[in-house]
Design a protein around this motif. Structure first.
Motif: not given
Length: 435
Positions: A258-277
């Motif tokens: 609902q917030s329409k925010s971008p997908f969080p990418e700052n959890i861990e630099k070494t993680l891919t988008r799949v790993g972040t998910t």
């Protein structure tokens, strides 16, 4: 530098519960109870694996050349190694002079409306010890709600079915309850330190005592209610559990979409988008597990860079406890209606009353904590009593139905008819008096 007592308590509870679970599973095996043995081992090993993964992830061991530490984590010995490392750092910190220190700035709690900023030197040893404390605080929460809570529910359910409590089962239930309460306590302290990271927070003994009593009554009554309901309505317990779980699992994701925010990418630099998910799904899975048994002090907000909602929302807490009280009362009343002869030796009306009073006592200690014992209560924009009072006004306005208003023409007609009726009444009275 503070003594790492929280690390020692976390490792002690982890060791005690794992040992008790392994011993109890061996007794189930010797008794031929393969199902109970499998479930007991499942609720002991799965959280242990998640604890190893969490410690490895926080300390970033995958990006460092530490094969021995990784091997010990695979052998499920990671918490013991980390505990020894923390005590080694604490023991040698005072005897070694550190050439490099970092400066941290924290605000003090406001006094007379003023807040001073203080500087503090933090050495490398203290920084490493802080990382260890933070890692074990998170693993305590994982162990509590993904391992100890299902384990306690399972063992209490077996006790109700068999009408017998063995020494091994009773020991495991006590240790599991202590682990859950301690995990909930660490969750509360973690939420306070995340929300008020800019301030020097000191939690007093009275606050720890209020949180311990609040969480003890809340979790104990919740587990007993679920076990009693499942003992008489086994088919319906699965929809109740799944409905609770999916509501709290998808709730942070719905707010994020609902917030329409971008997908969080700052959890861990070494993680891919799949790993972040995957990491976010595990985080919401833990969030749902916590809210299944008690109120989660850490509220997720996936659109925030820290993934934590730092605002104090009394309305959400009030709605949670109101609905949870209604749910517990409904489940325990259904158990009372459909109970069998297994409970003929106990006073079932008294048990129903005790469970409802127990949950009310939990809410009472929660109110005491936020009103009097919270270490950052001076920073609240409004107290919990004011928030709950405003929330009750909103519910009253929603429940209060407005009276139907007649249109002007109808009002005039109604007044005319009333006047004519009154005049007719007077005329009839005068005719009856003077024939």
């Amino acid at each position: 530098m503070r003594f790492p007592s929280s690390i020692f308590v976390s490792v002690s509870l982890f060791t005690a519960e794992t040992t008790a679970a392994l011993y109890l599973s061996s007794t189930y095996r010797s008794g031929g109870d393969k199902i109970w043995q499998g479930l007991t081992l499942l609720f002991a090993l799965v959280p242990s694996v998640l604890v190893q993964f969490t410690l490895t992830f926080i300390h970033r061991d995958l990006s460092r050349d530490r094969p021995l530490v990784l091997l010990l984590h695979i052998l499920q010995l990671g918490p013991f190694v980390r505990c020894l490392e923390a005590f080694f750092i604490y023991g040698y910190a005072s005897s070694i002079e550190e050439p490099y220190v970092s400066i941290t700035r924290k605000k003090q709690m406001p006094k007379d409306g003023l807040s001073e900023e203080i500087e503090k030197e933090v050495g490398q040893a203290e920084g490493k010890l802080f990382t260890h404390r933070a890692a074990f605080a998170r693993t305590s929460v994982i162990q509590a709600f993904l391992g100890s809570a299902p384990q306690l529910t399972l063992q209490l359910y077996i006790c109700v079915l068999q009408q017998y409590i063995s020494v091994g089962r009773g020991t495991l239930m006590i240790v599991s309850l202590l682990s859950i309460v301690y995990g909930a306590l660490r969750c509360n302290i973690l939420a306070i330190k995340i929300k008020y990271d800019d301030y020097e927070v000191e939690v007093k003994l009275a606050a720890y005592l209020c949180i311990f009593l609040w969480r003890s009554f809340e979790i104990a009554t919740r587990v007993v209610v679920l076990v009693l309901f499942s003992s008489v309505l086994q088919i319906w317990i699965l929809p109740v559990v799944l409905l609770n779980f999916f509501i709290f699992f998808f709730y942070p994701w719905i707010l994020f979409w609902q917030s329409k925010s971008p997908f969080p990418e700052n959890i861990e630099k070494t993680l891919t988008r799949v790993g972040t998910t995957i990491v976010l799904c595990l985080l919401t899975f833990l969030y749902a597990g916590i809210n299944m048994f008690c109120w989660s002090a850490v509220q997720l907000k996936l659109s925030d860079p820290d993934l934590i909602n730092k605002s104090q929302n009394w309305y959400r807490m009030a709605v949670y406890y109101m609905l949870r009280f209604i749910e517990n009362a409904t489940l325990i009343l259904l158990w009372y209606v459909f109970q069998t002869g297994v409970y003929q030796y106990i006073s079932t009306p008294l048990l129903v009353l005790q469970l409802l009073i127990g949950y009310s006592i939990a809410i009472f200690f929660m109110l005491v904590f936020y009103q009097f014992c919270h270490p950052c209560k001076k920073l609240f924009s409004s107290s919990i009593t004011q928030g709950l009072w405003a929330c009750s006004h909103i519910f009253c306005l929603l429940c209060k139905r407005p009276k139907p208003r007649l249109p002007p023409s109808s009002t005039a007609d109604f007044a005319t008819n009333t006047l004519n009726e009154s005049q007719n009444g007077k005329t009839s009275q005068s005719l009856s008096i003077h024939p």
